[in-house]
Scaffold this active site. Structure first.
Site, PDB file in Angstrom:
ATOM      1  CB  SER A 115       5.826  41.325  28.007  1.00 59.05           C
ATOM      2  OG  SER A 115       7.143  41.570  27.387  1.00 59.05           O
ATOM      3  CD  GLU A 142      -2.474  49.244  23.786  1.00 60.66           C
ATOM      4  OE1 GLU A 142      -3.091  50.009  22.806  1.00 60.66           O
ATOM      5  OE2 GLU A 142      -1.271  49.120  23.719  1.00 60.66           O
ATOM      6  CG  PHE A 168       0.307  50.391  27.411  1.00 60.65           C
ATOM      7  CD1 PHE A 168       0.736  51.532  27.207  1.00 60.65           C
ATOM      8  CD2 PHE A 168       1.041  49.431  27.077  1.00 60.65           C
ATOM      9  CE1 PHE A 168       1.925  51.951  26.818  1.00 60.65           C
ATOM     10  CE2 PHE A 168       2.339  49.531  26.594  1.00 60.65           C
ATOM     11  CZ  PHE A 168       3.096  50.704  26.525  1.00 60.65           C
ATOM     12  CG  HIS A 192       5.623  44.802  32.868  1.00 60.38           C
ATOM     13  ND1 HIS A 192       5.104  43.646  32.437  1.00 60.38           N
ATOM     14  CD2 HIS A 192       6.878  44.900  32.360  1.00 60.38           C
ATOM     15  CE1 HIS A 192       6.115  42.844  31.688  1.00 60.38           C
ATOM     16  NE2 HIS A 192       7.261  43.617  31.939  1.00 60.38           N
ATOM     17  CG  ASP A 200      10.514  49.464  29.720  1.00 54.30           C
ATOM     18  OD1 ASP A 200      11.542  49.397  29.151  1.00 54.30           O
ATOM     19  OD2 ASP A 200       9.903  48.312  29.734  1.00 54.30           O
ATOM     20  NE  ARG A 250      10.966  43.711  33.384  1.00 55.10           N
ATOM     21  CZ  ARG A 250      11.850  44.593  32.786  1.00 55.10           C
ATOM     22  NH1 ARG A 250      11.700  45.963  32.983  1.00 55.10           N
ATOM     23  NH2 ARG A 250      12.807  44.125  31.992  1.00 55.10           N
TER      24      ARG A 250
END
Length: 376
Positions: A115, A142, A168, A192, A200, A250
């Site tokens: 992604s 992360e 994140f 994103h 999502d 995205r």
């Protein structure tokens, strides 16, 4: 180094661990091999009694550590106007050119590589079986990922980058803050980057994250509007001495007509700059610049002239101004509106953004329902 040498005087056995080799009859030992390129020679660090030297034929390690990037970053392609690309994060040359040109670019993603599109395709994976690699699979870690990158940056010899979804970045904030505090070169790739994520839903749709990163002193945050600004962002990140966060979309975006190539280094790009005084300035970044261009085209039909300005980086913008103070400014970003009012201080202005959580639906529908539309 001294302690290692002393210990070897007391124990002449050789120890092996992967590419690490301790112990030799003449006390000149190789303790680490640092790849400078997966297909090229390695720089080997040796200890000669109490000193440090390089084995014959090895590249200059001290130069590699002190100056891990060449004086000028590699040349990158300029994409033609009006071409629609899959998304800014999915532009092949924006990442592949530096990945193929810089031998010691080292990093990976927190289990989101397909992604994030952050894999160096012509280089190997670094793991316990193979130290001769530039890609690392961090898994869903992360904070650990960013902390490891900090350690590599402090050590020197590599240019570390990490990648995940922007939402994140919250898990990594402590480590990002330390990157800025220490002023070290770590490149953060956050994809994103807005409610354009779509289905999502609000758990994965950033609202406050972009502004939160801008609050960290010493962190250069870049949110490109198209493939060319994404290329600019990589060039800036590679030449920046401190940490850089590149925020990417995205959704599909068109290539826009910038006033000049690589003006992003000044934090500002005029889109098809007008010679005459405009009635209105539309100021935005990221995917919302394309929205501002569409709004401008509609305003022209109503005899209203609007100048679109992309501001990919607040930190790089030096405040050169936007013309006469009596020209109203409307700012546009798919995130919190907090902070944007600084750009129209002392004049008429308004901020269009999102001061609530997102919703689960296709990205274009979420954008429209939450007010980010040409009509609005």
């Amino acid at each position: 180094m001294k302690e290692i040498t002393i210990s070897l005087k007391n124990n002449d056995k050789a120890y092996f661990l992967g590419d690490f080799h301790l112990g030799s009859p003449d006390k000149t030992i190789v303790i680490r091999e640092i790849p400078t390129c997966s297909a090229g020679p390695t720089a080997r660090l040796s200890i000669v009694k109490y000193g440090i030297g390089l084995l014959p034929g090895a590249p200059p390690l001290e130069i590699l550590i002190s100056s891990p990037v060449t004086a000028t970053s590699p040349p990158m392609d300029v994409f033609p106007v009006k071409v629609v690309v899959p998304a800014t994060f999915n532009v092949y040359h924006a990442f592949t050119v530096p990945a193929e040109s810089i031998d010691n670019l080292f990093g990976g993603s927190a289990d989101l590589e397909p992604s994030n599109n952050s894999y160096q395709k012509n280089k190997k994976v670094f793991n316990k079986q193979n130290f001769d690699g530039n890609n690392i699979h961090y898994g869903v870690r992360e904070h650990a990922m960013a902390s490891i990158a900090n350690g590599m940056a402090v050590h020197g010899g590599v240019v570390p980058y990490v990648a995940t979804f922007l939402i994140f970045s919250d898990y990594m904030r402590g480590a990002i803050r330390l990157s800025a505090l220490m002023g070290i070169k770590v490149i953060y790739i956050f994809t994103h980057d807005s409610i354009g994520v779509g289905e999502d839903g609000p758990t994965h749709q950033p609202i406050e994250q972009t502004m939160s990163l801008r609050l960290i002193p010493g962190l250069t945050v870049i949110r490109p509007a198209d493939a060319n600004e994404t290329t600019d962002a990589w060039k800036i990140a590679l030449e920046n001495d401190g940490p850089t966060a590149i925020l990417l979309t995205r959704q599909k975006l068109p290539i826009i007509n910038l006033d000049a190539v690589n003006r992003s280094k000044e934090g500002l790009n005029w889109i098809e700059k007008q010679e005459e005084r405009p009635d209105l300035i539309l100021l935005g970044c990221g995917s919302e610049v394309a929205l501002a261009i569409n709004a401008r085209d509609e305003l022209i039909k109503e005899q209203i002239s609007a100048q679109v300005v992309s501001i990919p980086s607040w930190e790089l913008f030096k405040g050169t101004g936007f013309g006469d103070n009596d020209i109203p400014i409307i700012t546009i970003e798919a995130g919190t509106t907090i902070g944007w009012s600084q750009f129209y201080s002392g004049r008429k202005g308004e901020s269009i953004g999102i001061d609530r959580f997102g919703a689960s639906a296709p990205g274009n529908i979420v954008m429209e329902k939450l007010g980010l539309s040409v009509k609005n």
